[in-house]
Design a protein around this motif. Structure first.
Motif, PDB file in Angstrom:
ATOM      1  N   UNK A  70       0.834  -1.677   4.296  1.00 29.53           N
ATOM      2  CA  UNK A  70       0.475  -2.589   5.111  1.00 29.53           C
ATOM      3  C   UNK A  70      -0.643  -2.421   5.829  1.00 29.53           C
ATOM      4  N   UNK A  71      -0.593  -1.198   6.414  1.00 28.52           N
ATOM      5  CA  UNK A  71      -2.083  -0.902   7.192  1.00 28.52           C
ATOM      6  C   UNK A  71      -3.031  -0.600   6.335  1.00 28.52           C
ATOM      7  N   UNK A  72      -2.971  -0.238   5.028  1.00 34.71           N
ATOM      8  CA  UNK A  72      -4.220  -0.096   4.216  1.00 34.71           C
ATOM      9  C   UNK A  72      -4.661  -1.667   3.580  1.00 34.71           C
ATOM     10  N   UNK A  73      -3.923  -2.330   3.723  1.00 30.95           N
ATOM     11  CA  UNK A  73      -4.325  -3.885   3.404  1.00 30.95           C
ATOM     12  C   UNK A  73      -3.977  -4.367   1.975  1.00 30.95           C
ATOM     13  N   UNK A  74      -2.429  -3.846   1.680  1.00 31.15           N
ATOM     14  CA  UNK A  74      -2.079  -4.083   0.223  1.00 31.15           C
ATOM     15  C   UNK A  74      -1.938  -2.907  -0.511  1.00 31.15           C
TER      16      UNK A  74
END
Length: 128
Positions: free
Chosen positions: A46-50
């Motif tokens: 989630x922190x990486x953007x997917x």
């Protein structure tokens, strides 16, 4: 006008091609899966953007490492005049090491490997 000659590869070394193209991708997927599986309090995907962005970061890291290794191998071999690098498994089967000329006439050599891995890393950057 001076003629421009492009060196030809006399043979394709499937083990070297595999080590430049497929093995870094497998390592990136394995590292991403391990990090995702051991995520503690935070959600790394989630922190990486997917998921795609998460895996692309690991792929970029792996291919940049391969490109750097091949580029430094090319520089060391050309400057130091040392023996051409090969896969460590080959040294037991081969009666003698490859000559410099034979090593550089196979695809991919160090420069090819650096170019391929660098191109894949740039592709990952462009996608991410």
């Amino acid at each position: 006008m001076p003629s421009l000659t492009i060196p030809n590869a006399r043979r394709v070394d499937s083990q070297r091609l595999l080590s430049v193209v497929a093995i870094p991708l497998a390592a990136a997927i394995a590292m991403a899966a391990a990090v995702a599986a051991t995520g503690s309090v935070t959600d790394p995907i989630g922190e990486a953007g997917g998921a795609l962005a998460f895996v692309l970061e690991f792929a970029k890291f792996c291919y940049l490492a391969v490109a750097t290794a091949h580029l430094s191998g090319a520089i060391a071999e050309r400057i130091g005049g040392g023996m051409a690098a090969g896969l460590w498994l080959d040294e037991f089967d081969a009666p003698e090491p490859l000559s410099k000329e034979e090593f550089w006439q196979a695809f991919p050599n160090h420069v090819d490997g650096a170019a391929i891995a660098g191109a894949v890393a740039l592709f990952c950057i462009a996608l991410g």
